[in-house]
Design a protein around this motif. Structure first.
Motif, mmCIF file in Angstrom:
data_model
loop_
_atom_site.group_PDB
_atom_site.id
_atom_site.type_symbol
_atom_site.label_atom_id
_atom_site.label_comp_id
_atom_site.label_asym_id
_atom_site.label_seq_id
_atom_site.Cartn_x
_atom_site.Cartn_y
_atom_site.Cartn_z
ATOM 1 N N GLY A 264 0.828 -1.194 0.000
ATOM 2 C CA GLY A 264 0.000 0.000 0.000
ATOM 3 C C GLY A 264 0.865 1.248 0.000
ATOM 4 O O GLY A 264 1.890 1.308 0.686
ATOM 5 N N SER A 293 -3.859 2.659 0.303
ATOM 6 C CA SER A 293 -3.983 1.606 1.311
ATOM 7 C C SER A 293 -2.779 1.621 2.245
ATOM 8 O O SER A 293 -1.701 2.104 1.888
ATOM 9 N N ALA A 297 -3.816 -4.355 3.760
ATOM 10 C CA ALA A 297 -4.652 -4.208 2.564
ATOM 11 C C ALA A 297 -5.736 -5.270 2.492
ATOM 12 O O ALA A 297 -6.812 -5.028 1.936
#
Length: 328
Positions: A264, A293, A297
């Motif tokens: 992320g 994110s 995630a």
């Protein structure tokens, strides 16, 4: 000394406790004994009897509940099980008190051998990513594919936001932290962890937050909670500093299984910049980078992770079919 052998900076990723599933969501628990440990395994029966077996391993401070959103989405594709590592979730600490990455990998291997489900599609997040990397390197016969979500692999220049969690690995500081924060409410603790681990904590619904708080309250009542956190944090740091063939990066290079890497861009614990190095280390790697994110995630954007997993499964199946086709 090569880059893969360099001592790693001591940043320890932490995963928040996930909200327990609502009653009737289809998940079940069972208790399994393996040499040296008693494990709680969370599973969701699949409607497809031919679905491939999968095992999912959480990170430091997490539990099998961290995988519930992804398990639900993959129920038609995989026969998923998620394990509570010794000392986490519903599993008691290991008999020998060993919370090293190697010890956890040994427990995962023993479970897979006892269950007879291998080779499996193996998943790991954070510390769990380091654990399953080691499993895949030393026991390729047990692993069909590997999915790593923000794996805790050594970083030479960790993010500043990750450094405070490293203090858990310093002897005596976890009990001190526990005393200094004894007046914190479970709501406050949960809010701090979600802010650290989610790219956007607002994605957590009020109901999900309430259930996460309830789970955190339960854990704080466990007499071994802080000790397990400290020992496991030191286990991650010890694994980060190993060189030679025991280096996690060297072991990543030995992994034969097709690998999906998920990072992320707002991960405050494992930098998404590590994705490039991981893509070079794992010989058959695919990369999913999720904008916005954070560290978890599979909880924050499970739909995107599930799609990538399905693509990995499809690619792997196609490759297997081509290998099995006779050449004439």
């Amino acid at each position: 000394m090569s880059e893969t052998e360099s001592p790693a900076a001591r940043a320890v990723p932490v995963v928040p406790p996930g909200p327990p599933p609502r009653p009737g969501e289809g998940e079940r628990l069972r208790t399994v004994s393996v040499p040296g440990a008693t494990l709680t395994v969370r599973y969701r029966p699949t409607p497809d009897p031919g679905a491939g077996p999968a095992l999912l391993v959480h990170g430091l401070g997490g539990s099998s509940q961290n995988w519930s959103p992804l398990m639900e989405l993959l129920a038609d594709d995989l026969d998923c099980e998620a394990v509570d590592l010794p000392g986490f979730g519903e599993s008691p600490p290991p008999d020998d008190g060993d919370h090293s990455i190697t010890a956890y990998a040994r427990v995962v291997i023993r479970y897979l051998e006892a269950a007879g489900r291998g080779p499996v599609h193996l998943f790991g997040n954070s510390m769990g990513g380091a654990i399953v990397t080691r499993v895949a390197a030393v026991r390729p016969d047990l692993v069909r594919t590997l999915t790593l979500v923000s794996p805790a692999l050594p970083e030479l220049r960790p993010q500043r936001t990750a450094l405070p969690t490293a203090l858990m690995a310093v002897p005596g500081l976890v009990p001190l932290y526990a005393r200094l924060t004894r007046d914190w409410t479970p709501e406050q603790r949960t809010r701090e962890l979600l802010a650290l681990c989610y790219g956007d904590p607002q994605r957590v619904t009020p109901e999900g937050f309430a259930r996460a708080v309830e789970e955190y309250e339960r854990r704080l009542e466990l007499p071994y909670f802080w000790d397990v956190m400290a020992r496991s944090a030191r286990g991650v740091v010890d694994a980060y500093t190993l060189g030679g063939q025991h280096s996690l990066w060297r072991q990543a290079e030995r992994v034969l299984a097709p690998t999906l890497l998920v990072y992320g861009t707002r991960d405050r614990l494992v930098s998404y910049r590590m994705a490039r190095r991981a893509g070079r280390a794992f010989r058959d790697a695919r990369l999913l980078t999720l904008l916005g994110s954070g560290h978890v995630a599979m909880m924050e954007d499970p739909d995107a992770v599930a799609r990538a997993v399905r693509e990995l499964l499809a690619d792997t199946a196609t490759t297997s079919e081509r290998s099995a086709t006779p050449r004439g």
